[in-house]
Design a protein around this motif. Sequence first.
Motif, PDB file in Angstrom:
ATOM      1  N   LEU A 173      -8.611 -14.213   4.209  1.00  0.00           N
ATOM      2  CA  LEU A 173      -8.482 -13.499   5.473  1.00  0.00           C
ATOM      3  C   LEU A 173      -9.057 -12.091   5.345  1.00  0.00           C
ATOM      4  O   LEU A 173      -9.026 -11.479   4.274  1.00  0.00           O
ATOM      5  CB  LEU A 173      -7.022 -13.430   5.906  1.00  0.00           C
ATOM      6  N   TYR A 174      -9.557 -11.569   6.437  1.00  0.00           N
ATOM      7  CA  TYR A 174     -10.141 -10.234   6.472  1.00  0.00           C
ATOM      8  C   TYR A 174      -9.097  -9.131   6.256  1.00  0.00           C
ATOM      9  O   TYR A 174      -9.294  -8.214   5.463  1.00  0.00           O
ATOM     10  CB  TYR A 174     -10.861 -10.037   7.808  1.00  0.00           C
ATOM     11  N   MET A 175      -7.984  -9.201   6.978  1.00  0.00           N
ATOM     12  CA  MET A 175      -6.978  -8.139   6.933  1.00  0.00           C
ATOM     13  C   MET A 175      -5.640  -8.699   6.475  1.00  0.00           C
ATOM     14  O   MET A 175      -5.182  -9.703   7.012  1.00  0.00           O
ATOM     15  CB  MET A 175      -6.759  -7.530   8.324  1.00  0.00           C
ATOM     16  N   VAL A 176      -5.043  -8.030   5.514  1.00  0.00           N
ATOM     17  CA  VAL A 176      -3.663  -8.301   5.127  1.00  0.00           C
ATOM     18  C   VAL A 176      -2.972  -6.946   5.144  1.00  0.00           C
ATOM     19  O   VAL A 176      -3.254  -6.078   4.316  1.00  0.00           O
ATOM     20  CB  VAL A 176      -3.558  -8.961   3.741  1.00  0.00           C
ATOM     21  N   ASP A 177      -2.098  -6.757   6.105  1.00  0.00           N
ATOM     22  CA  ASP A 177      -1.465  -5.468   6.333  1.00  0.00           C
ATOM     23  C   ASP A 177       0.035  -5.540   6.091  1.00  0.00           C
ATOM     24  O   ASP A 177       0.642  -6.615   6.158  1.00  0.00           O
ATOM     25  CB  ASP A 177      -1.696  -5.005   7.778  1.00  0.00           C
ATOM     26  N   LEU A 178       0.612  -4.384   5.862  1.00  0.00           N
ATOM     27  CA  LEU A 178       2.066  -4.257   5.786  1.00  0.00           C
ATOM     28  C   LEU A 178       2.434  -2.825   6.091  1.00  0.00           C
ATOM     29  O   LEU A 178       1.594  -1.926   6.014  1.00  0.00           O
ATOM     30  CB  LEU A 178       2.607  -4.702   4.424  1.00  0.00           C
ATOM     31  N   CYS A 179       3.671  -2.618   6.435  1.00  0.00           N
ATOM     32  CA  CYS A 179       4.228  -1.281   6.620  1.00  0.00           C
ATOM     33  C   CYS A 179       5.305  -1.095   5.563  1.00  0.00           C
ATOM     34  O   CYS A 179       6.043  -2.033   5.250  1.00  0.00           O
ATOM     35  CB  CYS A 179       4.866  -1.129   8.000  1.00  0.00           C
ATOM     36  N   CYS A 180       5.387   0.106   5.015  1.00  0.00           N
ATOM     37  CA  CYS A 180       6.439   0.370   4.034  1.00  0.00           C
ATOM     38  C   CYS A 180       6.861   1.829   4.134  1.00  0.00           C
ATOM     39  O   CYS A 180       6.143   2.672   4.685  1.00  0.00           O
ATOM     40  CB  CYS A 180       5.969   0.033   2.618  1.00  0.00           C
ATOM     41  N   ASP A 181       8.006   2.099   3.574  1.00  0.00           N
ATOM     42  CA  ASP A 181       8.479   3.474   3.503  1.00  0.00           C
ATOM     43  C   ASP A 181       7.606   4.258   2.521  1.00  0.00           C
ATOM     44  O   ASP A 181       7.037   3.685   1.575  1.00  0.00           O
ATOM     45  CB  ASP A 181       9.938   3.515   3.064  1.00  0.00           C
ATOM     46  N   GLU A 182       7.515   5.553   2.739  1.00  0.00           N
ATOM     47  CA  GLU A 182       6.659   6.433   1.936  1.00  0.00           C
ATOM     48  C   GLU A 182       6.888   6.259   0.429  1.00  0.00           C
ATOM     49  O   GLU A 182       5.936   6.211  -0.349  1.00  0.00           O
ATOM     50  CB  GLU A 182       6.911   7.895   2.331  1.00  0.00           C
ATOM     51  N   LEU A 203       7.561   3.763  -1.233  1.00  0.00           N
ATOM     52  CA  LEU A 203       7.064   2.488  -1.762  1.00  0.00           C
ATOM     53  C   LEU A 203       5.547   2.430  -1.852  1.00  0.00           C
ATOM     54  O   LEU A 203       4.991   1.461  -2.387  1.00  0.00           O
ATOM     55  CB  LEU A 203       7.577   1.333  -0.895  1.00  0.00           C
ATOM     56  N   THR A 204       4.844   3.437  -1.352  1.00  0.00           N
ATOM     57  CA  THR A 204       3.379   3.385  -1.378  1.00  0.00           C
ATOM     58  C   THR A 204       2.802   3.282  -2.792  1.00  0.00           C
ATOM     59  O   THR A 204       1.817   2.561  -2.982  1.00  0.00           O
ATOM     60  CB  THR A 204       2.744   4.555  -0.602  1.00  0.00           C
ATOM     61  N   PRO A 205       3.363   3.933  -3.822  1.00  0.00           N
ATOM     62  CA  PRO A 205       2.801   3.741  -5.170  1.00  0.00           C
ATOM     63  C   PRO A 205       2.893   2.285  -5.647  1.00  0.00           C
ATOM     64  O   PRO A 205       1.984   1.787  -6.315  1.00  0.00           O
ATOM     65  CB  PRO A 205       3.633   4.669  -6.060  1.00  0.00           C
ATOM     66  N   PHE A 206       3.964   1.603  -5.309  1.00  0.00           N
ATOM     67  CA  PHE A 206       4.122   0.193  -5.672  1.00  0.00           C
ATOM     68  C   PHE A 206       2.993  -0.640  -5.067  1.00  0.00           C
ATOM     69  O   PHE A 206       2.316  -1.397  -5.768  1.00  0.00           O
ATOM     70  CB  PHE A 206       5.493  -0.319  -5.191  1.00  0.00           C
ATOM     71  N   TYR A 207       2.769  -0.496  -3.765  1.00  0.00           N
ATOM     72  CA  TYR A 207       1.739  -1.281  -3.097  1.00  0.00           C
ATOM     73  C   TYR A 207       0.333  -0.830  -3.481  1.00  0.00           C
ATOM     74  O   TYR A 207      -0.593  -1.642  -3.532  1.00  0.00           O
ATOM     75  CB  TYR A 207       1.943  -1.266  -1.587  1.00  0.00           C
ATOM     76  N   ASP A 208       0.162   0.451  -3.777  1.00  0.00           N
ATOM     77  CA  ASP A 208      -1.132   0.952  -4.237  1.00  0.00           C
ATOM     78  C   ASP A 208      -1.536   0.245  -5.531  1.00  0.00           C
ATOM     79  O   ASP A 208      -2.693  -0.153  -5.689  1.00  0.00           O
ATOM     80  CB  ASP A 208      -1.057   2.465  -4.437  1.00  0.00           C
ATOM     81  N   ARG A 209      -0.601   0.070  -6.451  1.00  0.00           N
ATOM     82  CA  ARG A 209      -0.878  -0.640  -7.712  1.00  0.00           C
ATOM     83  C   ARG A 209      -1.298  -2.086  -7.477  1.00  0.00           C
ATOM     84  O   ARG A 209      -1.931  -2.699  -8.328  1.00  0.00           O
ATOM     85  CB  ARG A 209       0.349  -0.619  -8.624  1.00  0.00           C
ATOM     86  N   LEU A 210      -0.926  -2.638  -6.333  1.00  0.00           N
ATOM     87  CA  LEU A 210      -1.244  -4.032  -6.017  1.00  0.00           C
ATOM     88  C   LEU A 210      -2.481  -4.158  -5.130  1.00  0.00           C
ATOM     89  O   LEU A 210      -2.773  -5.235  -4.625  1.00  0.00           O
ATOM     90  CB  LEU A 210      -0.032  -4.684  -5.350  1.00  0.00           C
ATOM     91  N   GLY A 211      -3.209  -3.059  -4.941  1.00  0.00           N
ATOM     92  CA  GLY A 211      -4.475  -3.111  -4.229  1.00  0.00           C
ATOM     93  C   GLY A 211      -4.442  -2.721  -2.767  1.00  0.00           C
ATOM     94  O   GLY A 211      -5.473  -2.750  -2.094  1.00  0.00           O
ATOM     95  N   PHE A 212      -3.291  -2.338  -2.253  1.00  0.00           N
ATOM     96  CA  PHE A 212      -3.197  -1.910  -0.856  1.00  0.00           C
ATOM     97  C   PHE A 212      -3.610  -0.449  -0.737  1.00  0.00           C
ATOM     98  O   PHE A 212      -3.493   0.322  -1.685  1.00  0.00           O
ATOM     99  CB  PHE A 212      -1.772  -2.102  -0.326  1.00  0.00           C
ATOM    100  N   SER A 213      -4.074  -0.072   0.441  1.00  0.00           N
ATOM    101  CA  SER A 213      -4.489   1.301   0.714  1.00  0.00           C
ATOM    102  C   SER A 213      -3.622   1.882   1.815  1.00  0.00           C
ATOM    103  O   SER A 213      -3.295   1.182   2.776  1.00  0.00           O
ATOM    104  CB  SER A 213      -5.944   1.324   1.192  1.00  0.00           C
ATOM    105  N   PRO A 214      -3.292   3.163   1.703  1.00  0.00           N
ATOM    106  CA  PRO A 214      -2.512   3.781   2.775  1.00  0.00           C
ATOM    107  C   PRO A 214      -3.329   3.907   4.055  1.00  0.00           C
ATOM    108  O   PRO A 214      -4.543   4.034   4.022  1.00  0.00           O
ATOM    109  CB  PRO A 214      -2.145   5.154   2.228  1.00  0.00           C
ATOM    110  N   THR A 215      -2.638   3.836   5.170  1.00  0.00           N
ATOM    111  CA  THR A 215      -3.254   4.009   6.478  1.00  0.00           C
ATOM    112  C   THR A 215      -2.198   4.568   7.414  1.00  0.00           C
ATOM    113  O   THR A 215      -1.040   4.712   7.043  1.00  0.00           O
ATOM    114  CB  THR A 215      -3.825   2.662   6.994  1.00  0.00           C
ATOM    115  N   ARG A 216      -2.584   4.840   8.610  1.00  0.00           N
ATOM    116  CA  ARG A 216      -1.615   5.268   9.623  1.00  0.00           C
ATOM    117  C   ARG A 216      -1.181   4.052  10.417  1.00  0.00           C
ATOM    118  O   ARG A 216      -1.939   3.102  10.576  1.00  0.00           O
ATOM    119  CB  ARG A 216      -2.238   6.279  10.564  1.00  0.00           C
ATOM    120  N   GLY A 217      -0.002   4.110  10.928  1.00  0.00           N
ATOM    121  CA  GLY A 217       0.480   3.013  11.738  1.00  0.00           C
ATOM    122  C   GLY A 217       1.600   3.465  12.647  1.00  0.00           C
ATOM    123  O   GLY A 217       2.132   4.558  12.504  1.00  0.00           O
ATOM    124  N   MET A 218       1.935   2.610  13.540  1.00  0.00           N
ATOM    125  CA  MET A 218       3.035   2.856  14.462  1.00  0.00           C
ATOM    126  C   MET A 218       3.921   1.624  14.455  1.00  0.00           C
ATOM    127  O   MET A 218       3.438   0.515  14.222  1.00  0.00           O
ATOM    128  CB  MET A 218       2.504   3.102  15.874  1.00  0.00           C
TER     129      MET A 218
END
Length: 140
Positions: free
Chosen positions: A101-110, A112-127
């Motif tokens: 799939l092109y996009m795999v997104d998630l929202c997390c608390d601030e 938790l961003t280092p955890f997801y960063d280690r797994l290849g996710f990038s921070p973005t803005r969201g609502m």
Amino acid sequence: MSDNIIYQDNLDGITDQNLNGFFVGWPNPPSPQTHLQLLENSYAVALALHAGSNRVVGFANAISDGVLTAYIPLLEVLPDWQDRGIGSELVRRLTDELDELYMVDLCCDEELTPFYDRLGFSPTRGMILRNYEHQSGRSE
């Protein structure tokens, strides 16, 4: 990875009785029955089971259109099983399943961003919009 953990990408052999203790800290958590229903309605699941008891000790799920996008709404590992690499393995298995799939997104608390960063996710803005009165699940 943890000893005595079996991973599976389906709900074979899983009942609501295998799903106790999740949604820690939620003021109005879903019941194990609702938890099973949300897993059944998911596009993809990754489960971590204790080999000796078949108890689910961690899970992640994705919802998707099956064409371009997926969203990972939930990842949880029971408190006694945290810090053993289970959450990372669940996310890896789920994203492997979603890799076409092109996009795999998630929202997390601030925090938790280092955890997801280690797994290849990038921070973005969201609502987000939350209807906390429905936190335990939609009424039938």
